[in-house]
Scaffold this motif. Structure first.
Motif, PDB file in Angstrom:
ATOM      1  N   MET A   1       0.847  -1.202   0.000  1.00  0.00           N
ATOM      2  CA  MET A   1       0.000   0.000   0.000  1.00  0.00           C
ATOM      3  C   MET A   1       0.876   1.243   0.000  1.00  0.00           C
ATOM      4  O   MET A   1       1.873   1.295   0.688  1.00  0.00           O
ATOM      5  CB  MET A   1      -0.921   0.007   1.229  1.00  0.00           C
ATOM      6  CG  MET A   1      -1.906   1.174   1.253  1.00  0.00           C
ATOM      7  SD  MET A   1      -2.936   1.151   2.746  1.00  0.00           S
ATOM      8  CE  MET A   1      -3.886  -0.345   2.501  1.00  0.00           C
ATOM      9  N   SER A   2       0.488   2.238  -0.787  1.00  0.00           N
ATOM     10  CA  SER A   2       1.233   3.494  -0.833  1.00  0.00           C
ATOM     11  C   SER A   2       1.160   4.195   0.516  1.00  0.00           C
ATOM     12  O   SER A   2       0.121   4.181   1.180  1.00  0.00           O
ATOM     13  CB  SER A   2       0.654   4.399  -1.925  1.00  0.00           C
ATOM     14  OG  SER A   2       1.169   5.694  -1.801  1.00  0.00           O
ATOM     15  N   ARG A  42     -10.508   5.873  -8.857  1.00  0.00           N
ATOM     16  CA  ARG A  42      -9.358   5.104  -9.340  1.00  0.00           C
ATOM     17  C   ARG A  42      -8.093   5.494  -8.572  1.00  0.00           C
ATOM     18  O   ARG A  42      -7.257   4.642  -8.263  1.00  0.00           O
ATOM     19  CB  ARG A  42      -9.169   5.311 -10.844  1.00  0.00           C
ATOM     20  CG  ARG A  42     -10.238   4.619 -11.695  1.00  0.00           C
ATOM     21  CD  ARG A  42      -9.826   4.571 -13.166  1.00  0.00           C
ATOM     22  NE  ARG A  42      -9.763   5.897 -13.770  1.00  0.00           N
ATOM     23  CZ  ARG A  42     -10.794   6.512 -14.325  1.00  0.00           C
ATOM     24  NH1 ARG A  42     -11.996   5.917 -14.361  1.00  0.00           N
ATOM     25  NH2 ARG A  42     -10.651   7.713 -14.870  1.00  0.00           N
ATOM     26  N   GLU A  45      -8.123   3.728  -5.287  1.00  0.00           N
ATOM     27  CA  GLU A  45      -7.767   2.313  -5.451  1.00  0.00           C
ATOM     28  C   GLU A  45      -6.270   2.138  -5.653  1.00  0.00           C
ATOM     29  O   GLU A  45      -5.671   1.178  -5.148  1.00  0.00           O
ATOM     30  CB  GLU A  45      -8.549   1.724  -6.621  1.00  0.00           C
ATOM     31  CG  GLU A  45     -10.043   1.624  -6.323  1.00  0.00           C
ATOM     32  CD  GLU A  45     -10.861   1.112  -7.498  1.00  0.00           C
ATOM     33  OE1 GLU A  45     -11.968   0.608  -7.240  1.00  0.00           O
ATOM     34  OE2 GLU A  45     -10.391   1.216  -8.653  1.00  0.00           O
ATOM     35  N   ARG A  46      -5.632   3.091  -6.357  1.00  0.00           N
ATOM     36  CA  ARG A  46      -4.178   3.012  -6.513  1.00  0.00           C
ATOM     37  C   ARG A  46      -3.478   3.196  -5.172  1.00  0.00           C
ATOM     38  O   ARG A  46      -2.481   2.538  -4.881  1.00  0.00           O
ATOM     39  CB  ARG A  46      -3.695   4.073  -7.508  1.00  0.00           C
ATOM     40  CG  ARG A  46      -4.006   3.742  -8.952  1.00  0.00           C
ATOM     41  CD  ARG A  46      -3.188   4.612  -9.905  1.00  0.00           C
ATOM     42  NE  ARG A  46      -3.506   6.038  -9.755  1.00  0.00           N
ATOM     43  CZ  ARG A  46      -4.483   6.646 -10.410  1.00  0.00           C
ATOM     44  NH1 ARG A  46      -5.262   5.975 -11.246  1.00  0.00           N
ATOM     45  NH2 ARG A  46      -4.691   7.947 -10.247  1.00  0.00           N
ATOM     46  N   VAL A  47      -3.986   4.103  -4.356  1.00  0.00           N
ATOM     47  CA  VAL A  47      -3.391   4.311  -3.032  1.00  0.00           C
ATOM     48  C   VAL A  47      -3.528   3.055  -2.181  1.00  0.00           C
ATOM     49  O   VAL A  47      -2.595   2.630  -1.501  1.00  0.00           O
ATOM     50  CB  VAL A  47      -4.053   5.515  -2.330  1.00  0.00           C
ATOM     51  CG1 VAL A  47      -3.641   5.574  -0.868  1.00  0.00           C
ATOM     52  CG2 VAL A  47      -3.675   6.816  -3.023  1.00  0.00           C
ATOM     53  N   LEU A  48      -4.726   2.440  -2.218  1.00  0.00           N
ATOM     54  CA  LEU A  48      -4.986   1.278  -1.366  1.00  0.00           C
ATOM     55  C   LEU A  48      -4.421  -0.012  -1.943  1.00  0.00           C
ATOM     56  O   LEU A  48      -4.178  -0.976  -1.204  1.00  0.00           O
ATOM     57  CB  LEU A  48      -6.497   1.118  -1.167  1.00  0.00           C
ATOM     58  CG  LEU A  48      -7.212   2.256  -0.448  1.00  0.00           C
ATOM     59  CD1 LEU A  48      -8.706   1.972  -0.357  1.00  0.00           C
ATOM     60  CD2 LEU A  48      -6.640   2.484   0.936  1.00  0.00           C
ATOM     61  N   GLY A  49      -4.273  -0.061  -3.253  1.00  0.00           N
ATOM     62  CA  GLY A  49      -3.814  -1.294  -3.880  1.00  0.00           C
ATOM     63  C   GLY A  49      -4.881  -2.368  -3.945  1.00  0.00           C
ATOM     64  O   GLY A  49      -4.556  -3.563  -4.059  1.00  0.00           O
ATOM     65  N   THR A  50      -6.138  -1.960  -3.872  1.00  0.00           N
ATOM     66  CA  THR A  50      -7.244  -2.920  -3.914  1.00  0.00           C
ATOM     67  C   THR A  50      -8.488  -2.206  -4.419  1.00  0.00           C
ATOM     68  O   THR A  50      -8.622  -0.980  -4.224  1.00  0.00           O
ATOM     69  CB  THR A  50      -7.511  -3.518  -2.519  1.00  0.00           C
ATOM     70  OG1 THR A  50      -8.468  -4.572  -2.631  1.00  0.00           O
ATOM     71  CG2 THR A  50      -8.024  -2.477  -1.539  1.00  0.00           C
TER      72      THR A  50
END
Length: 324
Positions: A1-2, A42, A45-50
């Motif tokens: 996760m970022s 989106r 979702e990139r920040v969370l990775g899910t």
């Protein structure tokens, strides 16, 4: 996760999607375009990775991760609203605090009137006070432990070169007077210090008698200090008992009853400038600005012997004695 944190706007969007069942409806509710809302989801979702949302028939539904975000969005928004309300209260002087340091005679005369006026005007504002001589008060100011330092300097000294580091607000000019036993008849006029050259003197600590020594030097002698005390009550008691003479600031005499002694202007004269010192950036803080206004108002109202309003100029800053 970022490691990049989510912002409140992203949480509000996820919550709105949960409540409306549609990205389009959520965007409309929040005043966004549908493409902007989709792009923001989106990014989440990139920040969370899910995934956060998935298609469900003609609409969308939140994933387990999305439901966690939606559930906590309410608490985050409540905390943010409470934070903004607290900031608004501080900005409007309905709450907050201001910290002041001042030397003893100012603490006994100037500060009570200023802080009382501040409380009347802004009941939610909490002022705090610490007693400190000028060097210590300025050190506390520079360390960020107080917002305003009330200090004094010898009026005969030049600017101290503070530059942009400190803002100095002149409050009073405080005449230093010579105090004699009541039995010592000198009339009501100024007393020539040279006539007191052979008398024993009562003065503060060696570091605190700079102004006295300098003034006496201009009168042609060095004072013989038989009694050293920084306590004005003790100094007045010693004078009252006929054990010596003292040079004290007018603020000190305004703060302490002094029967059976007389106070006189001196030749040559000695004056100290009383100033409120703050860092320039903090004067935009409402609580600090209000406290400075209260100090100026109290200084203007202060009508005690040997105390007069300071001229409206930017003086320099020495902190020579007499103390407090």
């Amino acid at each position: 996760m970022s490691p990049r944190p989510l912002d409140a706007a992203a949480l509000r969007l996820v919550r709105a999607v949960h409540d409306t069942g549609s990205v389009t409806a959520a965007a409309r509710e929040l005043g966004l375009t549908q493409p902007a809302a989709s792009q923001q989801l989106r990014a989440v979702e990139r920040v969370l990775g899910t995934p956060v949302v998935v298609r469900a028939g003609r609409g969308v539904r939140l994933t387990e991760a999305g439901l966690v975000l939606a559930r906590n969005a309410v608490a985050v928004q409540s905390a943010l609203d409470a934070t903004l309300e607290e900031v608004a209260a501080v900005a409007s002087l309905r709450a907050g605090r201001v910290r002041v340091a001042a030397f003893p005679s100012a603490a006994a005369t100037l500060l009570p009137a200023a802080l009382a006026a501040l409380r009347v005007r802004h009941p939610g504002l909490v002022p705090t006070f610490a007693e400190a001589e000028p060097p210590e008060a300025l050190a506390e100011l520079d360390a960020g432990r107080v917002d305003i330092a009330v200090v004094f300097r010898d009026a005969a000294t030049g600017p101290d070169g503070d530059g942009p580091r400190r803002l100095r607000v002149p409050l009073l000019e405080d005449d230093v007077v010579v105090v004699l036993p009541g039995s010592d008849r000198q009339g009501d006029g100024a007393v020539d210090l040279g006539a007191l050259a052979d008398r024993p003197w009562i003065a503060g600590c060696p570091q605190c008698r700079t102004q006295l020594v300098g003034t006496c030097a201009r009168a042609g002698f060095a004072p013989r200090v038989d009694f050293a005390t920084d306590d004005y009550v003790a100094a007045l008691g010693l004078v009252r008992a006929g054990l010596g003479v003292a040079a004290l600031p007018g603020l000190a005499l305004a703060a302490v009853p002094h029967p059976e002694v007389t106070a006189h202007p001196t030749r040559p004269g000695a004056t100290r400038v009383i100033e409120a010192v703050a860092h320039p950036g903090t004067t935009r803080v409402p609580a600090v600005a209000a406290a400075l206004d209260a100090l100026r108002g109290a200084a203007g109202r202060l009508s005690a012997a040997h105390v007069r309003p300071a001229p409206r100029r930017r003086p320099g800053a020495g902190t020579g004695a007499p103390r407090g």
